[in-house]
Design an enzyme around this catalytic site. Structure first.
Site, PDB file in Angstrom:
ATOM      1  N   ALA A 197       0.805  -1.224   0.000  1.00 28.11           N
ATOM      2  CA  ALA A 197       0.000   0.000   0.000  1.00 28.11           C
ATOM      3  C   ALA A 197       0.834   1.268   0.000  1.00 28.11           C
ATOM      4  O   ALA A 197       0.285   2.357  -0.203  1.00 28.11           O
ATOM      5  CB  ALA A 197      -0.935   0.004   1.220  1.00 28.11           C
ATOM      6  N   TYR A 198       2.143   1.167   0.217  1.00 29.54           N
ATOM      7  CA  TYR A 198       2.975   2.363   0.262  1.00 29.54           C
ATOM      8  C   TYR A 198       3.181   2.916  -1.141  1.00 29.54           C
ATOM      9  O   TYR A 198       3.753   2.256  -2.007  1.00 29.54           O
ATOM     10  CB  TYR A 198       4.343   2.061   0.892  1.00 29.54           C
ATOM     11  CG  TYR A 198       4.294   1.714   2.372  1.00 29.54           C
ATOM     12  CD1 TYR A 198       3.150   1.911   3.134  1.00 29.54           C
ATOM     13  CD2 TYR A 198       5.411   1.194   3.013  1.00 29.54           C
ATOM     14  CE1 TYR A 198       3.117   1.599   4.478  1.00 29.54           C
ATOM     15  CE2 TYR A 198       5.390   0.880   4.370  1.00 29.54           C
ATOM     16  CZ  TYR A 198       4.233   1.084   5.092  1.00 29.54           C
ATOM     17  OH  TYR A 198       4.205   0.765   6.435  1.00 29.54           O
TER      18      TYR A 198
END
Length: 326
Positions: free
Chosen positions: A72-73
């Site tokens: 998700a980064y």
């Protein structure tokens, strides 16, 4: 594919810092890491390519071995940048790579199909054949633990993942996961990430610390420097305007926060060190803590960060910090 173990310091050692604190074992696994984990949160977001490369190069130069990221980064860009850097440097075998699944927009949640697809995508972005430590980035109440655990175990048996852990799970949920793992006869968690620092103690110390010890989990504190507050650069509200993340430390500008910074200043002066170093050294003195997960915005910030495991604190200094932050 992690750095070779060299007499890792026991996790229950009373003092977790000092010149011999080189590697620590992650729970019951055979992963032994330098006691600072570099977070990939800013890679591909606020840190561009050259900055990310400089940070990663300096981290390794200072002895770092443990890199933590997530699908998700920066929409997966963090994994891509780390993967490209490892391929360019040819250093995969000397590193321990952790990533997380469950929050990524393409494969949200912890259902079996989501986990399999997310891990396959992370492997491609990281350009590796195996993830050393996979974290469940969320606690997905809509998916039975049995389904999640069986899916992770399948990935471990296939050689795509070595070990796994939880992130932000409550003590009760970690215990439930261990019971389910035993009943299913599958791999169990070896680590947990949790919000833990001098300004945020109760959530971890009230219940999770006991369960982590009971389940033999290695602990990786997130937000180890309280959004930069524990570096000492935010002392008044006037300091907030000069920094991008200033709004995140507003809750810490209290009498308690002032006490903590005053104590950190005093101990840092005694140790001829920095406030950030001392804040991390305190974390490393706590039972079960393996490696605080720390994010930096520039390579030069790593010098203070990476000196924490080799900065011994006396019992008197630890007591002073405990009392100030109580």
């Amino acid at each position: 594919m992690n750095a070779p173990a060299a007499s890792p310091e026991p996790l229950d050692a009373p003092l977790g810092t000092g010149p011999n604190a080189v590697l620590r074992r992650v729970g019951p696994s055979d992963l032994s890491v330098f006691p600072i984990a570099l977070s990939g949160t800013v890679f591909g977001w606020t840190a561009d390519g050259p900055t990310t490369t400089a940070i990663l190069d300096r981290f390794v130069e200072l002895g770092g071995t443990f890199i933590d990221t997530a699908d998700a980064y920066a929409g997966g860009r963090s994994e891509i940048m780390i993967g490209n850097w490892m391929r360019a440097r040819g250093n995969r075998d000397s590193l321990t790579i952790a990533t997380k699944v469950g929050k990524g927009p393409d494969h949200p949640g912890l259902s079996a199909p989501a986990i399999r697809a997310a891990v396959e995508a992370s492997l491609r972005r990281l350009r590796v054949e195996q993830i050393d430590l996979l974290f469940l980035h969320v606690d997905d109440p809509d998916t039975p633990f049995d389904e999640t655990l069986l899916a992770v175990d399948e990935l471990i048996r296939a050689g795509h993942v070595r070990y796994f852990g939880g992130s932000d799970h409550t003590a009760n949920r970690l215990f439930e996961a261990r019971i389910a793992s035993a009943q299913l006869g599958v791999a169990h968690m070896v680590a947990v990430q949790k919000h833990y620092n001098l300004m945020h103690r109760e959530e971890y110390e009230k219940d999770l610390a006991r369960i982590a010890a009971q389940l033999d989990l290695g602990v990786l504190p997130r937000f180890a420097l309280a959004a930069g507050f524990l570096t000492g650069k935010y002392r008044t509200r006037g300091d907030l305007e000069r920094h991008r993340r200033g709004h995140e430390v507003v809750p810490y500008l209290t009498r308690r926060g002032a006490r903590v910074i005053t104590a950190l200043d005093r101990v840092a002066d005694q140790a001829q060190s920095s406030v950030a170093t001392i804040a991390l050294a305190w974390l490393l003195s706590r039972p079960r803590v393996v490696a605080p997960v720390v994010s930096v915005s520039s390579a030069d910030q790593l010098d203070q960060i990476m000196s924490a495991p080799r900065t011994p604190l006396s019992r008197q200094q630890l007591t002073e910090l405990d009392r100030a932050s109580a």
